[in-house]
Scaffold this active site. Structure first.
Site, PDB file in Angstrom:
ATOM      1  N   TYR A 155       0.833  -1.211   0.000  1.00 42.51           N
ATOM      2  CA  TYR A 155       0.000   0.000   0.000  1.00 42.51           C
ATOM      3  C   TYR A 155       0.868   1.262   0.000  1.00 42.51           C
ATOM      4  O   TYR A 155       0.655   2.188  -0.797  1.00 42.51           O
ATOM      5  CB  TYR A 155      -0.929  -0.031   1.217  1.00 42.51           C
ATOM      6  CG  TYR A 155      -1.821   1.172   1.364  1.00 42.51           C
ATOM      7  CD1 TYR A 155      -2.923   1.360   0.547  1.00 42.51           C
ATOM      8  CD2 TYR A 155      -1.561   2.131   2.342  1.00 42.51           C
ATOM      9  CE1 TYR A 155      -3.743   2.474   0.693  1.00 42.51           C
ATOM     10  CE2 TYR A 155      -2.372   3.238   2.504  1.00 42.51           C
ATOM     11  CZ  TYR A 155      -3.461   3.408   1.672  1.00 42.51           C
ATOM     12  OH  TYR A 155      -4.263   4.510   1.825  1.00 42.51           O
TER      13      TYR A 155
HETATM   14  N1  LIG Z   1      -9.241   7.406   5.207  1.00 38.77           N
HETATM   15  C1  LIG Z   1      -7.977   7.658   5.447  1.00 38.77           C
HETATM   16  O1  LIG Z   1      -7.580   7.987   6.565  1.00 38.77           O
HETATM   17  C2  LIG Z   1      -6.969   7.562   4.323  1.00 38.77           C
HETATM   18  C3  LIG Z   1      -5.609   7.691   4.642  1.00 38.77           C
HETATM   19  C4  LIG Z   1      -4.683   7.688   3.611  1.00 38.77           C
HETATM   20  C5  LIG Z   1      -5.107   7.538   2.299  1.00 38.77           C
HETATM   21  N2  LIG Z   1      -6.427   7.372   2.026  1.00 38.77           N
HETATM   22  C6  LIG Z   1      -6.821   7.218   0.624  1.00 38.77           C
HETATM   23  O2  LIG Z   1      -7.976   8.011   0.372  1.00 38.77           O
HETATM   24  C7  LIG Z   1      -8.807   7.368  -0.590  1.00 38.77           C
HETATM   25  C8  LIG Z   1     -10.212   7.166  -0.038  1.00 38.77           C
HETATM   26  O3  LIG Z   1     -10.128   6.472   1.182  1.00 38.77           O
HETATM   27  P1  LIG Z   1     -11.423   6.037   2.029  1.00 38.77           P
HETATM   28  O4  LIG Z   1     -10.965   5.878   3.419  1.00 38.77           O
HETATM   29  O5  LIG Z   1     -12.569   6.926   1.698  1.00 38.77           O
HETATM   30  O6  LIG Z   1     -11.673   4.580   1.381  1.00 38.77           O
HETATM   31  P2  LIG Z   1     -12.953   3.604   1.484  1.00 38.77           P
HETATM   32  O7  LIG Z   1     -12.394   2.214   1.478  1.00 38.77           O
HETATM   33  O8  LIG Z   1     -13.834   4.005   2.625  1.00 38.77           O
HETATM   34  O9  LIG Z   1     -13.728   3.874   0.125  1.00 38.77           O
HETATM   35  C9  LIG Z   1     -13.150   3.513  -1.104  1.00 38.77           C
HETATM   36  C10 LIG Z   1     -14.244   3.314  -2.136  1.00 38.77           C
HETATM   37  O10 LIG Z   1     -13.604   2.912  -3.364  1.00 38.77           O
HETATM   38  C11 LIG Z   1     -14.261   1.774  -3.875  1.00 38.77           C
HETATM   39  N3  LIG Z   1     -13.279   0.957  -4.615  1.00 38.77           N
HETATM   40  C12 LIG Z   1     -12.286   0.186  -4.094  1.00 38.77           C
HETATM   41  N4  LIG Z   1     -11.608  -0.427  -5.073  1.00 38.77           N
HETATM   42  C13 LIG Z   1     -12.186  -0.052  -6.246  1.00 38.77           C
HETATM   43  C14 LIG Z   1     -11.926  -0.361  -7.608  1.00 38.77           C
HETATM   44  N5  LIG Z   1     -10.926  -1.218  -7.950  1.00 38.77           N
HETATM   45  N6  LIG Z   1     -12.708   0.198  -8.576  1.00 38.77           N
HETATM   46  C15 LIG Z   1     -13.724   1.059  -8.242  1.00 38.77           C
HETATM   47  N7  LIG Z   1     -14.017   1.384  -6.949  1.00 38.77           N
HETATM   48  C16 LIG Z   1     -13.252   0.831  -5.968  1.00 38.77           C
HETATM   49  C17 LIG Z   1     -14.788   1.043  -2.656  1.00 38.77           C
HETATM   50  O11 LIG Z   1     -15.858   0.159  -2.996  1.00 38.77           O
HETATM   51  C18 LIG Z   1     -15.225   2.204  -1.770  1.00 38.77           C
HETATM   52  O12 LIG Z   1     -16.545   2.605  -2.029  1.00 38.77           O
HETATM   53  C19 LIG Z   1      -8.092   6.064  -0.967  1.00 38.77           C
HETATM   54  O13 LIG Z   1      -7.282   6.271  -2.103  1.00 38.77           O
HETATM   55  C20 LIG Z   1      -7.232   5.802   0.254  1.00 38.77           C
HETATM   56  O14 LIG Z   1      -6.116   4.981  -0.022  1.00 38.77           O
HETATM   57  C21 LIG Z   1      -7.360   7.372   3.003  1.00 38.77           C
END
Ligand SMILES: NC(=O)c1ccc[n+]([C@@H]2O[C@H](COP(=O)([O-])OP(=O)(O)OC[C@H]3O[C@@H](n4cnc5c(N)ncnc54)[C@H](O)[C@@H]3O)[C@@H](O)[C@H]2O)c1
Length: 249
Positions: A155
């Site tokens: 990741y």
């Molecule tokens: N939440 C955090 O604290 C955090 C921290 C660092 C980075 N991020 C990044 O921020 C972004 C959003 O994070 P989040 O916490 O809202 O994630 P989440 O897992 O809550 O939501 C992600 C969404 O993307 C969809 N998804 C996953 N794989 C997919 C694919 N291959 N094709 C289409 N849709 C797909 C999932 O079904 C989900 O609805 C991501 O890129 C994550 O890596 C989040």
């Protein structure tokens, strides 16, 4: 008037969390939306919610790993709304922490293909529509790679790869007035909550590393995305930490 009136945006992974927070913030500012999401049931409910507030929303179930999905999403945005101004590559497969030595091909494939290759697929598909008129691309990185969180090798590598990719392409496409920036969040999404469920000690420890004492909310990230997407923004190649003041590079 909204700052994104008549702008057209594709948002991937828009079914929950930050993707939906961004879609909602864009809709509030007048943007027309093409939402892409793997989980069909989530997508329909969310698209309906935004249409209910008066937004023009098209929605497509699909996996961002698939180049054909990226091509279809761009084609549909152009067919329905006539242009494409903004691309948000938010989708990313979840990465439960596993020691690096146990991370096999399947694990690396799942994380790299959804994050890095999903971003590549959508950027390449969007380019012909943005070339000649400019645009804003927002990609997602993470403190996991920046700090080096144990258990997040694939990741962290994926999210840092997205930053390298974005910087290179920001220079290649700068002459086309296409700006590319990264959001690096620590944000209170459903995945974040699931991660820390039943782990109050770990959650308190993480919050203690944040100057503001808590992570961002989905609407905070939405507000940042509106700024990065807006015509008033002159940033490119930048990573914006929106993590409560955890990482201060
Ligand atoms: N939440 C955090 O604290 C955090 C921290 C660092 C980075 N991020 C990044 O921020 C972004 C959003 O994070 P989040 O916490 O809202 O994630 P989440 O897992 O809550 O939501 C992600 C969404 O993307 C969809 N998804 C996953 N794989 C997919 C694919 N291959 N094709 C289409 N849709 C797909 C999932 O079904 C989900 O609805 C991501 O890129 C994550 O890596 C989040």
């Amino acid at each position: 008037v909204g700052v994104l009136d008549d702008r057209v945006a594709i948002v991937t992974g828009a079914g929950q969390g930050l993707g939906f927070g961004i879609a909602k913030a864009f809709a509030d500012e007048g943007a027309k939306l093409m939402l892409v999401e793997l989980a069909a049931e989530r997508l329909e409910a969310r698209a309906a919610e935004l249409r209910g507030q008066g937004a023009q929303v098209a929605a497509m179930v699909g996996d961002v790993q698939d180049r054909a999905v990226a091509r279809d999403a761009v084609a549909r945005a152009l067919a329905e709304f006539g242009q494409l101004d903004i691309l948000v590559n938010n989708a990313q497969a979840l990465a439960p922490p596993i020691p690096f030595i146990e991370q096999d091909d399947e694990h690396f494939d799942r994380i790299l293909r959804s994050g890095l290759m999903g971003t590549v697929n959508f950027m390449q598909a969007a380019y012909p529509a943005m070339k000649g008129r400019g645009g804003s691309i927002i990609n997602f990185s993470s403190g996991a790679g920046f700090i080096g969180n144990p258990g997040q090798a694939a990741y962290g590598a994926t999210k840092e790869a997205i930053r390298g990719l974005s910087r290179v392409v920001a220079r290649e496409w700068g002459a086309d007035q296409i700006r590319i920036n990264m959001i690096s969040p620590a944000a209170n999404s459903p995945s974040f909550q699931a991660w820390f469920k039943d782990k109050p000690v770990e959650l308190a420890a993480v919050k203690a590393t944040m100057a503001l004492g808590r992570p961002s909310e989905t609407w905070d990230v939405g507000a940042l995305a509106v700024f990065l997407a807006s015509p008033a923004c002159f940033l490119t190649g930048q990573t914006v930490q929106i993590d409560g003041g955890q990482i201060m590079p």
